[in-house]
Design a protein around this motif. Structure first.
Motif, PDB file in Angstrom:
ATOM      1  N   VAL A  22       0.874  -1.179   0.000  1.00 28.26           N
ATOM      2  CA  VAL A  22       0.000   0.000   0.000  1.00 28.26           C
ATOM      3  C   VAL A  22       0.910   1.228   0.000  1.00 28.26           C
ATOM      4  CG1 VAL A  22      -1.620   1.335   1.414  1.00 28.26           C
ATOM      5  CG2 VAL A  22      -1.946  -1.126   1.132  1.00 28.26           C
ATOM      6  N   LEU A  23       0.699   2.088  -0.995  1.00 27.00           N
ATOM      7  CA  LEU A  23       1.514   3.303  -1.096  1.00 27.00           C
ATOM      8  C   LEU A  23       0.857   4.433  -0.309  1.00 27.00           C
ATOM      9  CD1 LEU A  23       3.790   5.076  -2.338  1.00 27.00           C
ATOM     10  CD2 LEU A  23       2.274   5.451  -4.286  1.00 27.00           C
ATOM     11  N   ILE A  24       1.632   4.985   0.615  1.00 21.80           N
ATOM     12  CA  ILE A  24       1.123   6.107   1.403  1.00 21.80           C
ATOM     13  C   ILE A  24       1.870   7.376   0.999  1.00 21.80           C
ATOM     14  CG2 ILE A  24       0.868   7.065   3.724  1.00 21.80           C
ATOM     15  CD1 ILE A  24       0.605   4.267   4.809  1.00 21.80           C
ATOM     16  N   GLY A 129      15.980  -0.451 -10.416  1.00 25.95           N
ATOM     17  CA  GLY A 129      15.863   0.112 -11.761  1.00 25.95           C
ATOM     18  C   GLY A 129      14.431   0.572 -11.949  1.00 25.95           C
ATOM     19  N   TYR A 130      14.252   1.889 -12.001  1.00 22.37           N
ATOM     20  CA  TYR A 130      12.895   2.457 -12.028  1.00 22.37           C
ATOM     21  C   TYR A 130      12.535   2.821 -13.470  1.00 22.37           C
ATOM     22  CZ  TYR A 130       9.042   5.471 -10.408  1.00 22.37           C
ATOM     23  OH  TYR A 130       7.809   6.047 -10.177  1.00 22.37           O
ATOM     24  N   MET A 131      11.432   2.272 -13.931  1.00 20.54           N
ATOM     25  CA  MET A 131      11.020   2.499 -15.322  1.00 20.54           C
ATOM     26  C   MET A 131       9.628   3.127 -15.325  1.00 20.54           C
ATOM     27  SD  MET A 131      12.337  -1.221 -16.717  1.00 20.54           S
ATOM     28  CE  MET A 131      11.399  -1.155 -18.222  1.00 20.54           C
ATOM     29  N   ILE A 173      13.389  -4.403 -10.216  1.00 19.92           N
ATOM     30  CA  ILE A 173      12.929  -3.566 -11.321  1.00 19.92           C
ATOM     31  C   ILE A 173      11.517  -3.114 -10.960  1.00 19.92           C
ATOM     32  CG2 ILE A 173      12.244  -3.506 -13.765  1.00 19.92           C
ATOM     33  CD1 ILE A 173      15.290  -3.669 -13.461  1.00 19.92           C
ATOM     34  N   TYR A 174      11.277  -1.801 -11.072  1.00 16.10           N
ATOM     35  CA  TYR A 174       9.965  -1.236 -10.743  1.00 16.10           C
ATOM     36  C   TYR A 174       9.428  -0.551 -11.993  1.00 16.10           C
ATOM     37  CZ  TYR A 174       6.602   1.484  -7.791  1.00 16.10           C
ATOM     38  OH  TYR A 174       5.486   2.036  -7.196  1.00 16.10           O
ATOM     39  N   MET A 175       8.356  -1.114 -12.554  1.00 14.80           N
ATOM     40  CA  MET A 175       7.703  -0.483 -13.701  1.00 14.80           C
ATOM     41  C   MET A 175       6.479   0.262 -13.180  1.00 14.80           C
ATOM     42  SD  MET A 175       7.999  -2.739 -17.108  1.00 14.80           S
ATOM     43  CE  MET A 175       6.910  -4.077 -16.732  1.00 14.80           C
ATOM     44  N   ASP A 176       6.420   1.545 -13.490  1.00 11.82           N
ATOM     45  CA  ASP A 176       5.398   2.407 -12.894  1.00 11.82           C
ATOM     46  C   ASP A 176       4.738   3.256 -13.982  1.00 11.82           C
ATOM     47  OD1 ASP A 176       3.906   4.000 -11.217  1.00 11.82           O
ATOM     48  OD2 ASP A 176       5.594   4.653  -9.975  1.00 11.82           O
ATOM     49  N   ALA A 177       3.411   3.165 -14.069  1.00  5.75           N
ATOM     50  CA  ALA A 177       2.686   4.022 -15.018  1.00  5.75           C
ATOM     51  C   ALA A 177       2.432   5.402 -14.415  1.00  5.75           C
ATOM     52  CB  ALA A 177       1.372   3.359 -15.422  1.00  5.75           C
ATOM     53  N   GLY A 178       2.839   5.587 -13.160  1.00 13.74           N
ATOM     54  CA  GLY A 178       2.657   6.872 -12.479  1.00 13.74           C
ATOM     55  C   GLY A 178       1.380   6.866 -11.663  1.00 13.74           C
ATOM     56  N   SER A 179       1.415   7.602 -10.561  1.00 16.60           N
ATOM     57  CA  SER A 179       0.260   7.586  -9.667  1.00 16.60           C
ATOM     58  C   SER A 179      -0.969   8.172 -10.356  1.00 16.60           C
ATOM     59  CB  SER A 179       0.572   8.371  -8.387  1.00 16.60           C
ATOM     60  OG  SER A 179      -0.371   8.009  -7.408  1.00 16.60           O
ATOM     61  N   GLY A 180      -2.063   7.420 -10.277  1.00 14.19           N
ATOM     62  CA  GLY A 180      -3.309   7.877 -10.893  1.00 14.19           C
ATOM     63  C   GLY A 180      -3.297   7.752 -12.397  1.00 14.19           C
ATOM     64  N   ALA A 181      -2.410   6.939 -12.941  1.00  9.73           N
ATOM     65  CA  ALA A 181      -2.329   6.795 -14.406  1.00  9.73           C
ATOM     66  C   ALA A 181      -3.699   6.403 -14.969  1.00  9.73           C
ATOM     67  CB  ALA A 181      -1.303   5.723 -14.763  1.00  9.73           C
ATOM     68  N   LYS A 182      -4.006   6.952 -16.140  1.00 12.82           N
ATOM     69  CA  LYS A 182      -5.276   6.612 -16.802  1.00 12.82           C
ATOM     70  C   LYS A 182      -5.262   5.145 -17.201  1.00 12.82           C
ATOM     71  CE  LYS A 182      -6.903  10.646 -19.350  1.00 12.82           C
ATOM     72  NZ  LYS A 182      -6.882  11.232 -20.686  1.00 12.82           N
ATOM     73  N   ILE A 203       5.252  -3.706  -9.848  1.00 13.37           N
ATOM     74  CA  ILE A 203       4.377  -3.042 -10.813  1.00 13.37           C
ATOM     75  C   ILE A 203       3.425  -2.107 -10.070  1.00 13.37           C
ATOM     76  CG2 ILE A 203       2.553  -3.364 -12.560  1.00 13.37           C
ATOM     77  CD1 ILE A 203       5.187  -4.474 -13.567  1.00 13.37           C
ATOM     78  N   GLY A 204       3.270  -0.889 -10.593  1.00 17.72           N
ATOM     79  CA  GLY A 204       2.336   0.051  -9.981  1.00 17.72           C
ATOM     80  C   GLY A 204       1.888   1.103 -10.978  1.00 17.72           C
ATOM     81  N   GLY A 205       0.959   1.920 -10.519  1.00 19.64           N
ATOM     82  CA  GLY A 205       0.459   3.023 -11.347  1.00 19.64           C
ATOM     83  C   GLY A 205      -0.857   2.696 -12.014  1.00 19.64           C
ATOM     84  N   GLY A 206      -1.934   3.287 -11.526  1.00 19.99           N
ATOM     85  CA  GLY A 206      -3.238   3.152 -12.181  1.00 19.99           C
ATOM     86  C   GLY A 206      -3.945   1.835 -11.951  1.00 19.99           C
ATOM     87  N   ILE A 207      -3.494   1.054 -10.989  1.00 16.48           N
ATOM     88  CA  ILE A 207      -4.197  -0.209 -10.684  1.00 16.48           C
ATOM     89  C   ILE A 207      -5.350   0.137  -9.731  1.00 16.48           C
ATOM     90  CG2 ILE A 207      -4.009  -2.519  -9.647  1.00 16.48           C
ATOM     91  CD1 ILE A 207      -1.005  -2.447 -10.479  1.00 16.48           C
ATOM     92  N   THR A 208      -6.555  -0.189 -10.164  1.00 12.99           N
ATOM     93  CA  THR A 208      -7.728   0.230  -9.378  1.00 12.99           C
ATOM     94  C   THR A 208      -8.660  -0.930  -9.020  1.00 12.99           C
ATOM     95  OG1 THR A 208      -8.904   0.701 -11.432  1.00 12.99           O
ATOM     96  CG2 THR A 208      -7.784   2.554 -10.394  1.00 12.99           C
ATOM     97  N   VAL A 225       1.857  -2.425  -6.305  1.00 16.06           N
ATOM     98  CA  VAL A 225       1.752  -1.219  -5.489  1.00 16.06           C
ATOM     99  C   VAL A 225       0.472  -0.467  -5.866  1.00 16.06           C
ATOM    100  CG1 VAL A 225       2.906   0.911  -4.776  1.00 16.06           C
ATOM    101  CG2 VAL A 225       4.275  -1.030  -5.580  1.00 16.06           C
ATOM    102  N   VAL A 226      -0.323  -0.140  -4.860  1.00 21.56           N
ATOM    103  CA  VAL A 226      -1.536   0.650  -5.120  1.00 21.56           C
ATOM    104  C   VAL A 226      -1.601   1.810  -4.130  1.00 21.56           C
ATOM    105  CG1 VAL A 226      -4.060   0.644  -5.320  1.00 21.56           C
ATOM    106  CG2 VAL A 226      -2.774  -1.412  -5.954  1.00 21.56           C
ATOM    107  N   GLY A 227      -1.825   2.992  -4.659  1.00 20.80           N
ATOM    108  CA  GLY A 227      -1.933   4.172  -3.807  1.00 20.80           C
ATOM    109  C   GLY A 227      -3.232   4.914  -4.031  1.00 20.80           C
ATOM    110  N   ASN A 228      -3.331   5.507  -5.211  1.00 22.35           N
ATOM    111  CA  ASN A 228      -4.450   6.390  -5.543  1.00 22.35           C
ATOM    112  C   ASN A 228      -5.840   5.786  -5.302  1.00 22.35           C
ATOM    113  OD1 ASN A 228      -4.339   9.114  -6.738  1.00 22.35           O
ATOM    114  ND2 ASN A 228      -5.785   8.201  -8.178  1.00 22.35           N
ATOM    115  N   ALA A 229      -6.037   4.574  -5.790  1.00 20.15           N
ATOM    116  CA  ALA A 229      -7.367   3.945  -5.676  1.00 20.15           C
ATOM    117  C   ALA A 229      -7.739   3.740  -4.205  1.00 20.15           C
ATOM    118  CB  ALA A 229      -7.371   2.611  -6.415  1.00 20.15           C
TER     119      ALA A 229
END
Ligand code: 1GP
Length: 251
Positions: A22-24, A129-131, A173-182, A203-208, A225-229
């Motif tokens: 959980v991303l805080i 390695g952050y992508m 390796i962390y692949m991230d679509a960015g917080s709140g990604a569409k 894996i994170g970014g935009g998972i809801t 990783v899930v934060g925004n949702a």
């Protein structure tokens, strides 16, 4: 209690056991809502808390980490957007190098400047390695990093980037679509990357949804990783955690 976070991640990977973080974002929490978040996370058997963000404005980082450490034994891993986001109260730190970009500051520059502080922190340092993958619209990370995100349909570029990161010594390796990604990262890209690296894949970014988290794990993600949702609906913690932990484990 001391955690050996990386060792536990690699051991879990060998057994195909998936993890949930959980991303805080310290800007979005306070002592009042932390209690509920921690209780829900404990009930749902969340594996890790990630704390940080591309842009942290408030000064709540240390308090936030200390609050978690006082309340539970879930390991706290810093996910820093800048060298100022180092808290000695956490357990570990993702030592991020933005390997999908070509901004030298985020590949090595900020690391040089902050090296003595990071070394002295006593945290478990995990070279990562952050992508950043294009999530369909500019996110805070894509803007702040001043680097083009990796195109979401270029699976081969993602694969080669992750392979290079691993051979350079990155332990995650962390692949991230960015917080709140569409648009979250697609499974085809996750599968391609997972098939060519041995280190754990975050894996994170935009998972809801729990379904998306499950499909990501089936495609090869080791840690979701899930934060925004969750900020919008904290009850999702339970469903997403159950979906991730439902992926069959190798005996
Ligand atoms: C962002 O990967 C994290 O860096 C989580 O993204 O906030 O969209 O869940 P979300």
């Amino acid at each position: 209690m001391a955690h050996n976070i990386y060792q536990s991640l690699t051991e879990k990977k060998q057994r195909n056991k998936k993890s949930f973080a959980v991303l805080i974002d310290p800007d979005k929490v306070n002592d009042d809502n932390m209690e509920e978040l921690i209780q829900l996370s404990l009930d749902a058997k969340v594996d890790y808390f990630f704390v940080g963000g591309s842009l942290v404005i408030s000064s709540y980082l240390n308090e936030c980490v200390q609050y978690i450490k006082r309340s539970c034994d879930i390991p706290v891993i810093l996910f820093p957007g800048s060298p100022s986001q180092v808290s000695k109260y956490a357990d570990g730190l993702l030592y991020l190098s933005l390997i999908s970009g070509r901004n030298p500051e985020l590949l090595i520059g900020q690391h040089v400047v902050s090296a003595p502080i990071v070394k002295k922190s006593g945290l478990e340092i995990m070279p990562t390695g952050y992508m950043v993958i294009d999530g369909g619209a500019p996110t805070t990370v894509s803007y702040i990093s001043n680097a083009a995100p990796l195109p979401s349909d270029k699976n081969e570029i993602a694969m080669c980037t992750a392979m290079a990161g691993e051979m350079l010594g990155m332990k995650l390796i962390y692949m991230d679509a960015g917080s709140g990604a569409k648009r979250a990262i697609n499974e085809a890209m996750i599968e391609k990357v997972a098939s060519c690296i041995d280190v754990p894949l975050i894996i994170g970014g935009g998972i809801t949804t729990p379904e998306k988290a499950y499909l990501n794990c089936k495609a090869g993600a080791d840690l979701i990783v899930v934060g925004n949702a969750i900020e919008k609906d904290a009850s999702l913690i339970k469903e997403i955690s159950a979906a991730i932990h439902n992926v069959p484990v190798k005996l």
